[in-house]
Design an enzyme around this catalytic site. Structure first.
Site, PDB file in Angstrom:
ATOM      1  N   SER A 117      75.505  51.171  39.540  1.00 49.05           N
ATOM      2  CA  SER A 117      76.087  51.096  40.877  1.00 49.05           C
ATOM      3  C   SER A 117      77.441  50.417  40.876  1.00 49.05           C
ATOM      4  O   SER A 117      77.643  49.390  40.200  1.00 49.05           O
ATOM      5  CB  SER A 117      75.140  50.329  41.802  1.00 49.05           C
ATOM      6  OG  SER A 117      75.739  50.081  43.053  1.00 49.05           O
ATOM      7  N   TYR A 141      69.700  43.782  45.202  1.00 47.78           N
ATOM      8  CA  TYR A 141      69.748  45.150  44.670  1.00 47.78           C
ATOM      9  C   TYR A 141      70.855  45.280  43.622  1.00 47.78           C
ATOM     10  O   TYR A 141      70.625  45.772  42.506  1.00 47.78           O
ATOM     11  CB  TYR A 141      69.997  46.169  45.795  1.00 47.78           C
ATOM     12  CG  TYR A 141      70.535  47.473  45.263  1.00 47.78           C
ATOM     13  CD1 TYR A 141      69.723  48.331  44.535  1.00 47.78           C
ATOM     14  CD2 TYR A 141      71.888  47.816  45.432  1.00 47.78           C
ATOM     15  CE1 TYR A 141      70.230  49.514  44.006  1.00 47.78           C
ATOM     16  CE2 TYR A 141      72.396  48.991  44.911  1.00 47.78           C
ATOM     17  CZ  TYR A 141      71.564  49.840  44.196  1.00 47.78           C
ATOM     18  OH  TYR A 141      72.070  51.000  43.665  1.00 47.78           O
ATOM     19  N   LYS A 145      70.876  45.965  39.209  1.00 46.86           N
ATOM     20  CA  LYS A 145      71.616  46.939  38.423  1.00 46.86           C
ATOM     21  C   LYS A 145      72.434  46.262  37.322  1.00 46.86           C
ATOM     22  O   LYS A 145      72.502  46.738  36.184  1.00 46.86           O
ATOM     23  CB  LYS A 145      72.531  47.761  39.335  1.00 46.86           C
ATOM     24  CG  LYS A 145      71.784  48.700  40.266  1.00 46.86           C
ATOM     25  CD  LYS A 145      70.989  49.748  39.497  1.00 46.86           C
ATOM     26  CE  LYS A 145      70.348  50.773  40.407  1.00 46.86           C
ATOM     27  NZ  LYS A 145      69.595  51.805  39.647  1.00 46.86           N
TER      28      LYS A 145
END
Length: 333
Positions: A117, A141, A145
């Site tokens: 991401s 989140y 990643k």
């Protein structure tokens, strides 16, 4: 070529599967259906289950010994949800990914393309980034990643697997053939909220208006999901060229190279629809950041890939899918 796509029943994973099929690559889908949709696996070898289930992964490779690579898309992805449930996000995105790569190694899988991401970057003053920019993920989140990328790089340094991490920016749109699209009726991202506002005749909420962008609203690099999918096909085709010699892990940004503010997104949306959507300004949601866009040409140089779809085309395909979604996905909301 045959590839295993984890999370291959989700929005992005299923679209990658369609692009693979169109390119003559056979996808094998592994998905728990926690957020994915069974309808998106039609016509594809499908295994329902968890990426951490070693026995299931072993069975997939036993039944498909000609799998040459894995595209690892399986993850939870909603930023505000990750703020409220970091334990769940670290368990699903990091702990299970660690188990998964162990299962891949046991089965002799030597190539993995990882869905990363652009949210892991610390943007520069103009909000643009390239693959060498500093990392500063601002939500659980995004941190999952970044942790996965570092974890995979450490593993690839000493184990017989190479990892290509593709850092996505902000996918919009749907498969132009309308085979797949966002599975949620009420998506949480900006285009989904714009469509919801239009359908309900309600104003669209611009969450955050005090960022240091050109108009105060957040900035994003909106990339059509089909462009994203074809980039994976290119990555699979050139995997051994990109990760040649002593290169065990590598990263490539996938974006358009253009930053659009939320206000500009609204203007583009209103240029496509018949009835313009009004806006109201509110504070940012938990985990929201100003955003970033890529200035990198690495994907073009190394993958021979450039995006083909415009922001307006992405909005148009999002609207087309929204009209078809309930008919296409009739089993549940």
């Amino acid at each position: 070529m045959k590839v295993l796509i984890s999370g291959g029943a989700g929005f992005i994973g299923s679209t990658i599967g369609s692009a693979c099929l169109d390119a003559g690559i056979t996808p094998v889908v592994l998905d728990s259906l926690v957020t994915g949709r069974r309808e998106f696996t039609e016509g594809r070898a499908f295994y329902e289950g968890d990426i951490a289930d070693g026995a299931l992964v072993d069975r997939i490779f036993a039944e498909h010994p000609d799998i040459e690579a894995v595209v690892h898309c399986a993850a939870l992805i909603v930023v505000p949800d990750s703020v409220g449930d970091p334990l769940g996000y670290y368990r699903a995105n990091v702990a299970k990914s660690l188990e998964f790569v162990g299962h891949l190694l046991r089965n002799g899988c030597a190539r993995m393309v990882f869905s990363s991401s652009g949210s892991i970057y610390e943007p520069g003053e103009d909000f643009s980034v390239d693959e060498d920019s500093a990392l500063a993920p601002q939500s659980p989140y995004a941190r999952t990643k970044a942790v996965c990328e570092a974890m995979f790089a450490d593993i690839a340094a000493t184990q017989p697997i190479r990892i290509l991490s593709l850092r996505y920016f902000n996918p919009i749109g749907a498969d132009p053939k309308m085979r797949t699209g966002l599975q949620q009726r009420r998506p949480s991202h900006a285009v989904g909220k714009l469509i919801e506002a239009q359908e309900e005749g309600a104003p669209f909420r611009i969450t955050g208006t005090d960022y240091a962008t050109r108009d105060g609203s957040g900035i994003r690099d909106y990339i059509h999901v089909w462009d994203l999918a074809t980039a994976h096909v290119a990555a699979l085709g050139r995997f051994d060229e990109v990760l040649a010699g002593d290169t065990r892990s590598f990263v490539i940004n996938l974006g358009t190279g253009t930053g659009s503010t939320v206000n500009e997104l609204v203007a583009a949306f209103n240029s496509v629809v018949e009835t313009p959507v009004a806006v109201v300004e509110t504070g940012p949601r938990p985990g929201d950041v100003a955003g970033a866009y890529t200035r990198s040409d690495r994907a073009a140089r190394l993958l021979g890939w450039t995006p083909q779809y415009s922001l307006a085309e992405g909005i148009h395909d999002s609207l087309r899918w929204a009209e078809l979604r309930d008919e296409r996905l009739a089993e549940r909301a």
